[in-house]
Design a protein around this motif. Structure first.
Motif, PDB file in Angstrom:
ATOM      1  N   ASP A   1     -32.240 -20.927  -5.122  1.00 40.64           N
ATOM      2  CA  ASP A   1     -30.818 -19.831  -3.997  1.00 40.64           C
ATOM      3  C   ASP A   1     -31.628 -20.812  -2.577  1.00 40.64           C
ATOM      4  OD1 ASP A   1     -29.712 -18.657  -2.483  1.00 40.64           O
ATOM      5  OD2 ASP A   1     -30.478 -16.746  -3.953  1.00 40.64           O
TER       6      ASP A   1
ATOM      7  N   GLN B   1     -32.155 -17.964  -0.185  1.00 39.12           N
ATOM      8  CA  GLN B   1     -33.210 -17.065  -0.576  1.00 39.12           C
ATOM      9  C   GLN B   1     -34.471 -17.368  -1.052  1.00 39.12           C
ATOM     10  OE1 GLN B   1     -32.919 -13.791   0.055  1.00 39.12           O
ATOM     11  NE2 GLN B   1     -31.168 -13.896   0.122  1.00 39.12           N
TER      12      GLN B   1
ATOM     13  N   THR C   1     -27.831 -14.135 -17.037  1.00 43.78           N
ATOM     14  CA  THR C   1     -26.935 -13.771 -15.977  1.00 43.78           C
ATOM     15  C   THR C   1     -27.180 -14.651 -14.571  1.00 43.78           C
ATOM     16  OG1 THR C   1     -28.956 -12.104 -15.136  1.00 43.78           O
ATOM     17  CG2 THR C   1     -26.543 -11.227 -16.997  1.00 43.78           C
TER      18      THR C   1
ATOM     19  N   LEU D   1     -29.931 -12.985 -13.198  1.00 45.40           N
ATOM     20  CA  LEU D   1     -30.345 -12.223 -12.271  1.00 45.40           C
ATOM     21  C   LEU D   1     -32.452 -12.263 -11.981  1.00 45.40           C
ATOM     22  CD1 LEU D   1     -28.226  -9.470 -12.039  1.00 45.40           C
ATOM     23  CD2 LEU D   1     -28.369 -10.819 -10.246  1.00 45.40           C
TER      24      LEU D   1
ATOM     25  N   ARG E   1     -23.598 -17.560  -9.985  1.00 45.16           N
ATOM     26  CA  ARG E   1     -23.147 -17.295  -8.454  1.00 45.16           C
ATOM     27  C   ARG E   1     -24.342 -17.330  -7.728  1.00 45.16           C
ATOM     28  NH1 ARG E   1     -22.106 -11.478  -7.916  1.00 45.16           N
ATOM     29  NH2 ARG E   1     -21.241 -10.498  -9.534  1.00 45.16           N
ATOM     30  N   GLU E   2     -25.202 -16.736  -8.726  1.00 46.74           N
ATOM     31  CA  GLU E   2     -26.258 -16.473  -7.487  1.00 46.74           C
ATOM     32  C   GLU E   2     -27.706 -17.189  -7.169  1.00 46.74           C
ATOM     33  OE1 GLU E   2     -25.420 -12.880  -9.829  1.00 46.74           O
ATOM     34  OE2 GLU E   2     -25.529 -14.824 -10.742  1.00 46.74           O
ATOM     35  N   TRP E   3     -26.667 -18.516  -7.932  1.00 46.48           N
ATOM     36  CA  TRP E   3     -27.432 -20.018  -7.382  1.00 46.48           C
ATOM     37  C   TRP E   3     -26.766 -20.611  -6.595  1.00 46.48           C
ATOM     38  CZ3 TRP E   3     -28.678 -19.964 -13.354  1.00 46.48           C
ATOM     39  CH2 TRP E   3     -29.405 -19.118 -13.691  1.00 46.48           C
ATOM     40  N   ASP E   4     -27.849 -21.552  -6.078  1.00 47.92           N
ATOM     41  CA  ASP E   4     -26.326 -22.733  -5.545  1.00 47.92           C
ATOM     42  C   ASP E   4     -26.951 -24.248  -6.466  1.00 47.92           C
ATOM     43  OD1 ASP E   4     -26.170 -21.448  -3.392  1.00 47.92           O
ATOM     44  OD2 ASP E   4     -28.606 -21.601  -2.344  1.00 47.92           O
TER      45      ASP E   4
END
Length: 150
Positions: free
Chosen positions: A23, A26, A60, A62, A128-131
């Motif tokens: 990500d 972040q 997930t 997360l 979606r939490e990772w690029d």
């Protein structure tokens, strides 16, 4: 059907070394298949391919199962097979079957980087939490049974 000269460098069997997700906003890294993922990637000279990855992690995205104290959700497996084409620094896996809808009868595109016996495949993340996801593979030069023992 055969592979073009530039694709010949991919021909062979590769063992998964690492599977990470990043990500960039972040500046964090996750290990969605845990700290010790397993996988095989096979490219044949006649243009066929098969990819299998497995580990214990969180679907997930997360949680990072490589982090101490992180609860592990469940064993995960993703596999697909079909044919492949290489165009410059891109390889397209044209799948005929896959274990998930995202890779079943789909064109799966990866950016390719080869450094000796190391193959690095990069792709935008489906989560979606990772690029981006980065899979690092090492060429298998010994018999497969010996390769899985390490």
């Amino acid at each position: 059907m055969g592979v073009a000269a530039g694709e010949a460098i991919l021909v062979g069997t590769w063992r998964l070394v690492s599977y990470i997700a990043t990500d960039t906003s972040q500046q964090c890294v996750a290990h969605p298949l845990g700290a010790a993922p397993r996988g095989l990637l096979i490219y044949t000279a006649d243009g066929h391919m098969s990819a299998q990855v497995a580990g214990v992690g969180s679907r997930t995205g997360l949680k990072d199962p490589a982090e101490p104290g992180t609860s592990l959700d469940r064993p995960l497996y993703v596999g697909y097979g079909g044919i492949y084409e290489q165009h410059g620094d891109q390889v397209i896996h044209r799948t005929v079957l896959g274990s998930l809808p995202e890779v079943d009868r789909a064109d799966v595109t990866r950016t390719v980087e080869v450094k000796g016996d190391t193959l690095i495949l990069r792709a935008p993340s489906a989560v979606r939490e990772w690029d981006e996801v980065v899979l690092t593979w090492r060429r298998v030069r010994e018999t497969l049974l010996a390769a899985t023992a390490t």
